[in-house]
Write a protein that holds these residues in place. Structure first.
Motif, mmCIF file in Angstrom:
data_model
loop_
_atom_site.group_PDB
_atom_site.id
_atom_site.type_symbol
_atom_site.label_atom_id
_atom_site.label_comp_id
_atom_site.label_asym_id
_atom_site.label_seq_id
_atom_site.Cartn_x
_atom_site.Cartn_y
_atom_site.Cartn_z
ATOM 1 N N GLU A 1 -11.706 -3.487 1.477
ATOM 2 C CA GLU A 1 -10.463 -3.344 0.714
ATOM 3 C C GLU A 1 -10.540 -2.159 -0.231
ATOM 4 O O GLU A 1 -9.589 -1.389 -0.375
ATOM 5 C CB GLU A 1 -10.192 -4.633 -0.068
ATOM 6 N N THR A 2 -11.710 -1.995 -0.888
ATOM 7 C CA THR A 2 -11.884 -0.869 -1.801
ATOM 8 C C THR A 2 -11.824 0.451 -1.039
ATOM 9 O O THR A 2 -11.202 1.416 -1.489
ATOM 10 C CB THR A 2 -13.227 -0.985 -2.535
ATOM 11 N N MET B 1 0.834 -1.211 0.000
ATOM 12 C CA MET B 1 0.000 0.000 0.000
ATOM 13 C C MET B 1 0.867 1.260 0.000
ATOM 14 O O MET B 1 0.599 2.227 -0.696
ATOM 15 C CB MET B 1 -0.921 -0.017 1.221
ATOM 16 N N LYS C 1 -5.838 4.277 -8.612
ATOM 17 C CA LYS C 1 -7.220 4.632 -8.305
ATOM 18 C C LYS C 1 -7.508 6.101 -8.592
ATOM 19 O O LYS C 1 -8.576 6.447 -9.100
ATOM 20 C CB LYS C 1 -7.504 4.323 -6.828
ATOM 21 N N SER D 1 1.801 6.887 -6.640
ATOM 22 C CA SER D 1 0.721 7.819 -6.940
ATOM 23 C C SER D 1 1.190 9.260 -6.804
ATOM 24 O O SER D 1 0.909 10.116 -7.652
ATOM 25 C CB SER D 1 -0.467 7.562 -6.009
ATOM 26 N N SER E 1 -7.902 7.754 2.499
ATOM 27 C CA SER E 1 -8.513 6.498 2.071
ATOM 28 C C SER E 1 -9.776 6.788 1.276
ATOM 29 O O SER E 1 -10.474 7.783 1.533
ATOM 30 C CB SER E 1 -8.857 5.643 3.289
ATOM 31 N N GLN E 2 -10.077 5.920 0.311
ATOM 32 C CA GLN E 2 -11.258 6.134 -0.517
ATOM 33 C C GLN E 2 -12.531 6.183 0.315
ATOM 34 O O GLN E 2 -13.437 6.957 0.023
ATOM 35 C CB GLN E 2 -11.372 5.020 -1.564
ATOM 36 N N LYS F 1 2.290 1.846 -3.438
ATOM 37 C CA LYS F 1 1.306 2.437 -4.351
ATOM 38 C C LYS F 1 1.111 3.920 -4.057
ATOM 39 O O LYS F 1 0.934 4.740 -4.964
ATOM 40 C CB LYS F 1 -0.029 1.699 -4.240
ATOM 41 N N THR F 2 1.103 4.275 -2.777
ATOM 42 C CA THR F 2 0.960 5.684 -2.399
ATOM 43 C C THR F 2 2.122 6.505 -2.923
ATOM 44 O O THR F 2 1.946 7.601 -3.470
ATOM 45 C CB THR F 2 0.868 5.812 -0.867
ATOM 46 N N SER G 1 -10.244 1.120 1.577
ATOM 47 C CA SER G 1 -8.918 1.399 2.131
ATOM 48 C C SER G 1 -7.927 1.914 1.091
ATOM 49 O O SER G 1 -6.839 2.367 1.451
ATOM 50 C CB SER G 1 -8.352 0.129 2.786
ATOM 51 N N HIS G 2 -8.280 1.867 -0.193
ATOM 52 C CA HIS G 2 -7.383 2.360 -1.234
ATOM 53 C C HIS G 2 -7.074 3.833 -1.014
ATOM 54 O O HIS G 2 -7.959 4.625 -0.703
ATOM 55 C CB HIS G 2 -8.009 2.182 -2.625
ATOM 56 N N LYS G 3 -5.805 4.197 -1.192
ATOM 57 C CA LYS G 3 -5.402 5.587 -1.031
ATOM 58 C C LYS G 3 -5.637 6.358 -2.328
ATOM 59 O O LYS G 3 -5.281 5.887 -3.411
ATOM 60 C CB LYS G 3 -3.920 5.668 -0.646
#
Length: 523
Positions: A440-441, A1, A154, A8, A503-504, A4-5, A443-445
């Motif tokens: 899980e969705t 995670m 995302k 991004s 978080s989303q 990915k952050t 929690s996406h950043k």
């Protein structure tokens, strides 16, 4: 995670990445233009078939039983599409807004298949629905699918969904500027430069495809003889007040009809009701079937007298709301624009003799009625003005369009009416249904952008006073083409652009907080 952050943030700060996203936005626009054009052609064929069936039944060359079987087939497809994929129902715009806020998760290819088939059968079957909402949802799902297949992050996926949504409106009505402004004003409610550039690229590409297929003629071929004289602007204000009140009535009635539908326990019965009304109206008042696109030109040409327009308004109003309330795939743009045209024509004919101009400015008021009613119901006045200008091909009435849209907007706002798509989204979420946004969705950043308005609460205040939710960070402050690495003691100034990481699942709370402290003037 964390990896990915980091990626991004690096992509966001990489200027070349913006050009990559513009290229992807153009690709999304082209694909959306093709899909929406195919959807539009299918609708035209379905509506032509419906007209041919009605004519054949009236002259005896087709039996009533055969026509009812065709209508039943359309009903079955619409019902099965809604049963298979419930999120394909309605206009689709609340679903797009919900996903952008992290509150929903849609399966892009299933939505495209269900929305396309269900929308063609519902609208082609005669229900009073429009193609614009489905086109916007189809475009958003094209953007999402493009992003998923490209392996984007995302944050980039949300941008491409916005591009697709704007391109969907652009392709549906050959209105590229309206597609851009709609994405900013209605979906994001924030005039971000990055969103503007990407959505413009997609909307222009979609419009090019649509114009190549359908030609350059505007959707409403209306001839406006001249500008409305300034001494008639009191009538524009009066029309705006009336449209504002009627817009609140429309939204309130929509909610009440949906409440009544909620008491029907079975979905197949809810979908069946408007199709049964199609049978009744086909026999006694076929003019109100379908979106009613053709009615706008007829009203502007003076084909209706006052009593006929009043009857048309009442029947079309309730049939549109009953059609939409059933939940079948289909939008409200076109029907509400038709209702606005009817109200504008009714106002012009009723007040014409008293004002001493008879039918001289009938077309002007038909156009004003559409823009004002859209503004009152959707609560997006800029989109309304640009959309009607592009759809009608008339550039002579910017000033009265702005006056009627602003008047209708303020009237509806003073009466406490809620924007229709916010209202619909809140109703969907209030049901407590799981719309696919799992833990899980959530929690996406994702990265969010927000301007700091001059005169807002954070203008001149330290970042630490923002009191953001736990886990939400301001990662960049852009001021006059320079980037500032922020800390809690960094003082924000009006005109700054913030980049936040959260978080989303926290997006709705963070967006509401930003609206309150950064995008609203201090009281």
């Amino acid at each position: 995670m964390k990896n990915k952050t980091r990626i991004s943030l690096e992509r966001f700060k990489n200027l070349k990445n913006q050009y990559r996203l513009v290229a992807e936005g153009i690709g999304v626009g082209i694909l959306t233009g093709l899909l929406v054009s195919l959807f539009r052609m299918a609708l035209e064929q379905a509506e032509a078939l419906r007209s041919a069936v009605l004519l054949a039944v009236s002259d005896g060359s087709l039996t009533i039983i055969s026509s009812l079987c065709m209508l039943f087939a359309a009903y079955v497809v619409a019902w099965l599409a809604l049963r298979w994929m419930p999120l394909c129902g309605g206009s689709g715009i609340p679903q797009v807004k919900g996903e952008l806020l992290g509150q929903m998760e849609q399966n892009w290819w299933q939505i495209i298949a269900a929305k396309f088939a269900g929308g063609v059968c519902a609208i082609g079957g005669g229900l009073s629905l429009g193609r614009e909402g489905p086109s916007i949802q189809l475009g958003a799902m094209v953007g999402k699918g493009f992003s998923r297949l490209s392996g984007n992050l995302k944050t980039e996926e949300k941008l491409l969904m916005t591009c697709g949504a704007g391109a969907g409106l652009s392709g549906a009505f050959c209105a590229p500027l309206a597609g851009v402004v709609f994405a900013l004003e209605e979906l994001h409610k924030n005039f971000s430069t990055d969103v503007l550039v990407l959505t413009m690229a997609a909307s222009v590409a979609s419009d090019f495809v649509s114009s190549y297929i359908f030609g350059l003629s505007p959707v409403f071929a209306l001839y406006v003889d001249g500008k409305l004289p300034l001494d008639r602007y009191w009538m524009v204000l009066a029309l705006g007040l009336a449209l504002g009140v009627l817009g609140v009535v429309y939204n309130w009635t929509t909610g009440k009809i949906q409440d009544l539908y909620g008491k029907i326990p079975y979905r197949f019965l809810r979908v069946l009701l408007p199709f049964l009304l199609v049978i009744l109206l086909a026999a006694f008042y076929p003019q109100v079937l379908g979106s009613g696109h053709h009615l706008v030109g007829e009203i502007a040409d003076g084909a209706f007298v006052v009593k006929a327009l009043l009857l048309l308004l009442i029947v079309k109003f309730f049939f549109s709301i009953i059609s939409f309330g059933s939940g079948v795939p289909g939008g409200i743009f076109l029907p509400l624009l038709v209702l606005g045209a009817i109200i504008g024509g009714l106002f012009a004919l009723s007040a014409g003799s008293a004002a001493g101009y008879e039918e001289l400015y009938l077309t002007n008021f038909v156009i004003l009625g559409m823009a004002g009613y859209f503004s009152a119901i959707v609560r997006s006045p800029i989109t309304g003005v640009i959309l009607i200008t592009e759809m009608s091909g008339d550039f002579k009435n910017f000033l009265p369009l702005a006056v009627v849209a602003l008047t209708a907007y303020l009237t509806a706002d003073l009466l406490g009416g809620q924007p229709i798509y916010d209202q619909l989204l809140h109703r969907m979420l209030a049901k407590g249904t799981d719309y696919g946004a799992d833990d899980e969705t959530r929690s996406h950043k994702v990265l969010l952008e927000s301007d700091v308005y001059i005169g807002s609460r954070m203008d001149g205040e330290k970042i630490e006073k923002m009191l953001l939710p736990s886990g939400c960070l301001v990662v960049s402050v852009q001021r006059e083409q320079k980037e500032i690495v922020p800390g809690g003691s960094t003082v924000l100034l009006g005109g700054d652009k913030l980049v936040l990481l959260c978080s989303q699942g926290d997006v709705p709370v963070v967006e509401a907080k930003l609206d309150n402290i950064c995008r609203r003037l201090k009281q």
